[in-house]
Design an enzyme around this catalytic site. Structure first.
Site, PDB file in Angstrom:
ATOM      1  N   SER A 193       0.716  -1.233  -0.025  1.00  0.00           N
ATOM      2  CA  SER A 193       0.033   0.022   0.071  1.00  0.00           C
ATOM      3  C   SER A 193       1.016   1.381   0.008  1.00  0.00           C
ATOM      4  O   SER A 193       2.034   1.019   0.389  1.00  0.00           O
ATOM      5  CB  SER A 193      -0.856  -0.100   1.377  1.00  0.00           C
ATOM      6  OG  SER A 193      -0.266   0.270   2.341  1.00  0.00           O
TER       7      SER A 193
ATOM      8  N   ASP B  25      -1.095  -1.579  -3.815  1.00  0.00           N
ATOM      9  CA  ASP B  25      -2.568  -1.811  -3.332  1.00  0.00           C
ATOM     10  C   ASP B  25      -3.112  -0.477  -3.188  1.00  0.00           C
ATOM     11  O   ASP B  25      -2.547   0.505  -2.476  1.00  0.00           O
ATOM     12  CB  ASP B  25      -2.424  -2.479  -2.028  1.00  0.00           C
ATOM     13  CG  ASP B  25      -3.923  -2.872  -1.486  1.00  0.00           C
ATOM     14  OD1 ASP B  25      -4.837  -2.939  -2.428  1.00  0.00           O
ATOM     15  OD2 ASP B  25      -4.007  -3.108  -0.165  1.00  0.00           O
TER      16      ASP B  25
ATOM     17  N   ASP C 162      -7.133   3.404  -7.386  1.00  0.00           N
ATOM     18  CA  ASP C 162      -8.350   3.504  -6.540  1.00  0.00           C
ATOM     19  C   ASP C 162      -9.034   4.887  -6.804  1.00  0.00           C
ATOM     20  O   ASP C 162      -8.564   5.697  -6.030  1.00  0.00           O
ATOM     21  CB  ASP C 162      -8.300   2.928  -5.234  1.00  0.00           C
ATOM     22  CG  ASP C 162      -9.345   3.030  -4.324  1.00  0.00           C
ATOM     23  OD1 ASP C 162     -10.517   3.403  -4.826  1.00  0.00           O
ATOM     24  OD2 ASP C 162      -9.492   2.577  -3.169  1.00  0.00           O
TER      25      ASP C 162
ATOM     26  N   HIS D 197     -13.005  -3.156   4.614  1.00  0.00           N
ATOM     27  CA  HIS D 197     -11.677  -3.314   5.262  1.00  0.00           C
ATOM     28  C   HIS D 197     -11.626  -3.246   6.787  1.00  0.00           C
ATOM     29  O   HIS D 197     -12.595  -3.066   7.388  1.00  0.00           O
ATOM     30  CB  HIS D 197     -10.816  -2.021   4.951  1.00  0.00           C
ATOM     31  CG  HIS D 197     -10.466  -2.097   3.222  1.00  0.00           C
ATOM     32  ND1 HIS D 197     -10.742  -1.253   2.459  1.00  0.00           N
ATOM     33  CD2 HIS D 197      -9.589  -2.893   2.467  1.00  0.00           C
ATOM     34  CE1 HIS D 197     -10.240  -1.323   1.259  1.00  0.00           C
ATOM     35  NE2 HIS D 197      -9.802  -2.366   1.349  1.00  0.00           N
TER      36      HIS D 197
ATOM     37  N   ALA E  22     -11.123  -9.001   2.334  1.00  0.00           N
ATOM     38  CA  ALA E  22     -11.532 -10.504   2.532  1.00  0.00           C
ATOM     39  C   ALA E  22     -11.187 -11.234   3.659  1.00  0.00           C
ATOM     40  O   ALA E  22     -11.207 -12.382   3.613  1.00  0.00           O
ATOM     41  CB  ALA E  22     -11.217 -11.163   1.010  1.00  0.00           C
TER      42      ALA E  22
ATOM     43  N   ASP F 224      -5.364  -8.731   4.568  1.00  0.00           N
ATOM     44  CA  ASP F 224      -4.364  -8.075   5.377  1.00  0.00           C
ATOM     45  C   ASP F 224      -4.424  -8.126   6.807  1.00  0.00           C
ATOM     46  O   ASP F 224      -3.762  -8.421   7.614  1.00  0.00           O
ATOM     47  CB  ASP F 224      -4.380  -6.466   4.908  1.00  0.00           C
ATOM     48  CG  ASP F 224      -3.122  -5.556   5.817  1.00  0.00           C
ATOM     49  OD1 ASP F 224      -2.304  -6.353   6.243  1.00  0.00           O
ATOM     50  OD2 ASP F 224      -3.038  -4.289   5.527  1.00  0.00           O
TER      51      ASP F 224
HETATM   52  P1  13P Z   1      -8.907  -6.953   4.931  1.00  0.00           P
HETATM   53  O1  13P Z   1      -8.856  -5.614   5.729  1.00  0.00           O
HETATM   54  O2  13P Z   1     -10.266  -7.708   4.975  1.00  0.00           O
HETATM   55  O3  13P Z   1      -7.845  -7.638   5.189  1.00  0.00           O
HETATM   56  O4  13P Z   1      -8.690  -6.226   3.332  1.00  0.00           O
HETATM   57  C1  13P Z   1      -7.324  -6.086   2.775  1.00  0.00           C
HETATM   58  C2  13P Z   1      -7.538  -5.207   1.492  1.00  0.00           C
HETATM   59  O5  13P Z   1      -8.550  -5.183   1.007  1.00  0.00           O
HETATM   60  C3  13P Z   1      -6.207  -4.802   1.109  1.00  0.00           C
HETATM   61  O6  13P Z   1      -6.528  -4.111  -0.152  1.00  0.00           O
HETATM   62  O1  G3H Z   2      -6.672  -2.001   2.437  1.00  0.00           O
HETATM   63  C1  G3H Z   2      -5.927  -1.700   3.044  1.00  0.00           C
HETATM   64  C2  G3H Z   2      -4.753  -2.343   3.471  1.00  0.00           C
HETATM   65  O2  G3H Z   2      -5.244  -3.220   4.529  1.00  0.00           O
HETATM   66  C3  G3H Z   2      -3.435  -1.674   3.601  1.00  0.00           C
HETATM   67  O3  G3H Z   2      -3.693  -0.995   4.937  1.00  0.00           O
HETATM   68  O4  G3H Z   2      -3.074   1.304   4.026  1.00  0.00           O
HETATM   69  O5  G3H Z   2      -2.994   0.799   6.675  1.00  0.00           O
HETATM   70  O6  G3H Z   2      -1.210  -0.390   4.518  1.00  0.00           O
HETATM   71  P1  G3H Z   2      -2.430   0.153   5.038  1.00  0.00           P
HETATM   72 ZN    ZN Z   3      -8.376  -3.125  -0.197  1.00  0.00          ZN
END
Ligand code: 13P
Ligand code: G3H
Ligand code: ZN
Length: 308
Positions: free
Chosen positions: A50, A82, A104, A180, A213, A256
């Site tokens: 990310s 991501d 995104d 998320h 997910a 994640d």
């Molecule tokens: P989770 O928070 O459900 O693990 O999703 C992670 C995600 O979508 C990262 O892009």
């Molecule tokens: O969807 C987001 C992921 O869980 C990444 O999270 O932006 O805190 O690294 P982050």
């Molecule tokens: Zn995501």
């Protein structure tokens, strides 16, 4: 083995009726835990970074750690951005060796989202990098949410077709009730599988992506809480639903939160049971083991174990 692009992983996943796990990485132990699991289970893998992970660990550190994993294991691994939030970030990642990016623009109006994706696609495609886009808002389905409210929030199948055609995106993240983090549903978990089927009908043979997910396994929430954490009422997407989605055209499933829970529970356990411990290796090593075991399990939930 060299890095691969998500395009080739998706082609195989669509044919094979499984989904590839896209796991978020932030440091060495997380990368090692995930890659060890994929090697043991012979699974294709997407390591995703990310914007926050990239500023935390820094682009080059993460890329070199991933290169080290590729030297050690003969595994198809894609490196994906991501939730990229700008053209500049996507460009920096493409120039810096990522083999897949997400832009995104899901918070933008349709036309602006399309325009932003187009800009990224025009830069990414000549460089062989596929682009993931998102349409709809990620939010858990609650029982009181009416069908018309769902239409306003979740991915509209007709719009999805138009969106893909106009933007040139290579895969689409859909909103069907996942979200998320560790608090996805206030009541009974549910996903809109009927909507997912409509999206598939509108976009036959096209790769879909499921964000948010994580299943937030109760045992890990309980472990965190037992050792001093505070995660009351955390709830995720039941694994049967994730398996069901992985048999459709959903070929990338993002996880994640479950890794964060596994890692945190392991570290908290050491801190609680051995308060005198202050050697980071003594708590980061069980944390890495916990990630490896969590990922091994997920690879079976997604059906991608044995598919490398
Ligand atoms: P989770 O928070 O459900 O693990 O999703 C992670 C995600 O979508 C990262 O892009
Ligand atoms: O969807 C987001 C992921 O869980 C990444 O999270 O932006 O805190 O690294 P982050
Ligand atoms: Zn995501």
């Amino acid at each position: 083995m060299a890095k691969v692009s998500t395009r080739e992983l998706f082609d195989a996943a669509l044919k094979g009726g499984y989904a590839v796990g896209a796991f978020n990485v932030n440091n060495m132990e997380i990368i090692q835990g995930i890659v060890e699991a994929a090697a043991e289970e012979k699974a294709p893998l997407i390591l995703q970074i990310s914007k926050g992970a990239r500023s935390y660990a820094r682009h080059n550190y993460l890329m070199h750690l991933i290169e080290a994993a590729l030297e050690q294991y003969d595994l198809p691994i894609a490196v994906h951005l991501d939730h990229g939030d700008s053209f500049e970030l996507c460009k920096a990642c493409i120039d810096g060796g990522f083999t897949s990016v997400m832009i995104d623009g899901s918070h933008l109006p349709f036309a602006e989202n399309v325009k932003l994706i187009r800009q990224v696609v025009d830069y990414a495609h000549p460089r062989g990098v596929p682009v993931e886009a998102e349409l709809g808002r990620l939010a858990g389905i609650e029982e009181h949410v009416s069908v018309s409210d769902r239409d306003a929030i979740y991915t509209n199948p007709r719009e999805a077709k138009e969106f893909v055609e106009q933007s040139g995106a290579d895969s689409l993240a859909v909103a069907i009730g996942t979200s998320h983090g560790a608090y996805k549903f206030k009541s009974t978990p549910q996903l809109d599988f009927a909507r997912l089927a409509e999206i598939e009908k509108a976009l036959p043979g096209y790769p879909l992506v499921l964000h948010g997910a994580s299943s937030v396994p109760r045992e890990f929430v309980e472990l965190c809480n037992k050792y001093g954490g505070q995660l009351p009422g955390a709830q995720g997407v039941p694994e049967e639903m994730i398996t069901r989605a992985s048999k459709t055209n959903v070929c990338k499933i993002n996880i994640d939160t479950d890794l964060r829970l596994a890692m945190t529970a392991a570290i908290r356990k050491v801190f609680s049971e051995v308060p005198a411990e202050f050697d980071p290796r003594k708590y980061l090593s069980p944390a890495r083991d916990a990630i490896r075991e969590m990922v091994r399990h997920k690879l079976h939930v997604l059906g991608c174990a044995g598919k490398a």
